[in-house]
Design a protein around this motif. Structure first.
Motif, short mmCIF file in Angstrom:
data_model
loop_
_atom_site.label_atom_id
_atom_site.label_comp_id
_atom_site.label_asym_id
_atom_site.label_seq_id
_atom_site.Cartn_x
_atom_site.Cartn_y
_atom_site.Cartn_z
N ALA A 1 57.62 116.53 4.16
CA ALA A 1 57.92 115.13 4.50
C ALA A 1 59.36 114.79 4.17
N PHE B 1 50.97 112.49 11.16
CA PHE B 1 52.20 112.09 11.85
C PHE B 1 51.85 111.29 13.10
N VAL C 1 57.14 121.93 9.19
CA VAL C 1 55.82 122.05 8.56
C VAL C 1 55.46 123.52 8.35
N TYR D 1 54.28 105.39 -2.30
CA TYR D 1 52.96 106.01 -2.40
C TYR D 1 52.06 105.17 -3.29
N MET E 1 54.33 108.74 9.01
CA MET E 1 54.19 110.00 8.28
C MET E 1 53.46 109.68 6.97
N GLU E 2 52.18 109.97 6.93
CA GLU E 2 51.31 109.54 5.85
C GLU E 2 50.77 110.74 5.07
N LEU E 3 50.81 110.64 3.77
CA LEU E 3 50.22 111.65 2.89
C LEU E 3 48.81 111.22 2.49
N ALA F 1 53.27 119.62 1.00
CA ALA F 1 53.22 118.50 1.94
C ALA F 1 54.39 117.55 1.71
N VAL F 2 54.67 117.23 0.46
CA VAL F 2 55.76 116.30 0.16
C VAL F 2 57.10 116.91 0.52
N ASP G 1 45.29 118.93 1.06
CA ASP G 1 46.35 117.91 1.10
C ASP G 1 46.92 117.87 2.51
N THR G 2 47.08 116.67 3.03
CA THR G 2 47.30 116.50 4.48
C THR G 2 48.43 115.52 4.76
N LEU G 3 49.21 115.83 5.79
CA LEU G 3 50.16 114.88 6.36
C LEU G 3 49.65 114.46 7.73
#
Length: 458
Positions: A236, A276, A296, A377, A249-251, A232-233, A272-274
């Motif tokens: 991003a 947008f 992605v 973060y 764009m949030e983790l 995920a990171v 684990d999620t992003l």
């Protein structure tokens, strides 16, 4: 019991009448923010309704050497509101007038007690919005004082970039105005930037002139899950490096997803999620979506879940904004401890991985989330504020997080501010520049009455 000079109490009562209170309940409410920091109560609470009243309250307190602490919505997270020397908490929540809107110039002037949700509700029918979104329904004055940012910062910047001018009451009670409505100026010192982020230690912000933006023609949001936080990171980081103008764009790590599902009644996939959000013209948004989708997919992302209708997007972001409370709700009577570091985007993956390692043996519920588009973060812990051993454990994790962030060129706080919670790291981050900060503080506030005990070490 309140410990203020009798003449000061009488003068404040003459000025404010019933808007001056020494009740224990109100003093407790005004002696702490949202987080785990122990409350330290002011001696009185003064509800101001105008800049002139704030000026007179400060003038009266200054004459007696009594501390003053500005209070907005009470949503701060680093002990900004604790009255370490007692004194008077000046509640600005009744200063809630939207003084001026200019659609042509895309700016407005509001009183300090206006909240971001109140402002955006007012602007909506004009096709305008104010994008700084720290999650909580914070007051604009408090957001300016702490240099807040939030989920939209990757595209729209922070309060630093979006405040054009201020009205400030100085420690003497003098009222000054900084900046203006012009979009640039070379006239003198940039006093606006001095007060933005000063956390009420140099003066009390009572009015703010802000940049506004047109509501985008098209807004689209999406969630995408990954098998690992590393994937995920990495996705991003590539989005940022390619300059794709995502708005948000949030983790959210899987622990947070689990907590959010329980707290907000959602059924998001526990991975684990992003998250947008894309803003722009229909063609521009589609281009952003296509580019991000390809990135992605390259990094193992799957199960894009789109939220295009306003109510769907609002539900998604409300769940994200409730992340702090979702984590805390996992324990009865817990308080939240939220750390926030910010690092160069190239270092984000290493920092988050090290943080995951630190959390492996953590004895309290914890989750990672962040505005990964700008390297900021957070870890939210649900702590028992009465358990010294537990607080020591989390403090040790927090210290290691901060020190690693500093070692790679980051900062101890990306948006929460210093308050009392991050004072210990200021010199490690800024070195001898802290001495200059102290000189500025002493020059502006030689008696030390403005929110004492915050930002600067004693």
């Amino acid at each position: 019991m309140p410990d203020l000079p009798a003449p000061l109490i009488q003068s404040l009562q003459d000025l404010l009448g019933e808007r001056l209170s020494t009740s224990l309940a109100l003093r407790e409410q005004h002696g702490r923010g949202e987080a785990h920091h122990a409350a330290t109560l002011p001696d009185a609470v003064a509800f101001a309704e105008t800049t002139a009243e704030v000026s007179e309250i400060v003038r009266l307190c200054a004459a007696e050497g009594v501390a003053v602490i500005a209070f907005g919505a009470g949503t701060s997270l680093e002990g900004h509101l604790t009255a370490v020397n007692g004194g008077v908490s000046i509640d600005l929540s009744r200063m809630s007038k939207i003084a001026r809107i200019s659609s042509d110039d895309l700016d407005c002037t509001v009183e300090a007690g206006v909240t971001r949700e109140q402002l955006n509700t007012y602007l909506r029918d004009m096709g305008l919005f104010f994008p700084i979104d720290p999650g909580a329904n914070a007051s604009i004055g408090g957001m300016a004082a702490t240099r807040a940012s939030g989920t939209n910062a990757v595209r729209y910047g922070t309060m630093r970039e979006n405040v054009l001018g201020l009205t400030v009451v100085l420690p003497t009670g003098q009222i000054i105005r900084t900046g203006g409505r012009a979009r640039k100026s070379s006239a003198g010192y940039d006093l606006t930037r001095l007060f933005v982020g000063s956390e009420g230690t140099l003066g009390i912000i009572t009015e703010i002139t802000l940049r506004l933006y047109g509501i985008p023609e098209t807004i689209s949001a999406a969630l995408c899950s990954f098998e690992s936080v590393e994937q995920a990171v990495a996705a991003a980081i590539q989005v940022v490096q390619l300059g794709i103008p995502v708005a948000r764009m949030e983790l959210m790590d899987r622990g947070l997803i689990r907590a959010v599902n329980a707290y907000s009644g959602l059924t998001l996939k526990i991975e684990d999620t992003l998250a947008f959000e894309f803003h722009g013209s229909p063609a521009g948004v589609q281009e952003q979506v296509d580019m991000v989708s390809a990135i992605v997919e390259d990094h193992g992302g799957k199960d894009f879940e789109w939220a295009n209708a306003p109510e769907e997007r609002n539900r998604l972001w409300k769940a994200r904004h409730n992340a702090f409370y979702a984590v805390v709700s996992q324990r009865p009577n817990a308080k939240g401890w939220s750390s926030d570091v910010c690092v160069p985007v190239s270092q984000l993956s290493n920092c988050i991985l090290k943080t995951r390692e630190l959390l492996k043996d953590c004895s309290v519920p914890a989750a990672i989330l962040g505005h990964v588009g700008d390297g900021n973060y957070h870890v939210v812990f649900a702590v028992d504020p009465g358990n010294a051993e537990e607080l020591g454990e989390v403090a040790a994790i927090n210290k290691k997080m901060v020190q690693y962030a500093l070692s790679v060129g980051g900062t101890s706080t990306g948006e929460h501010g210093v308050g009392t919670g991050k004072i210990a790291y200021l010199r490690e981050e800024h070195g001898d520049a802290v001495d200059l900060m102290a000189l500025i503080k002493h020059a502006v506030d030689p008696a030390g009455i403005m929110n004492p005990g915050k930002i600067l070490p004693k």
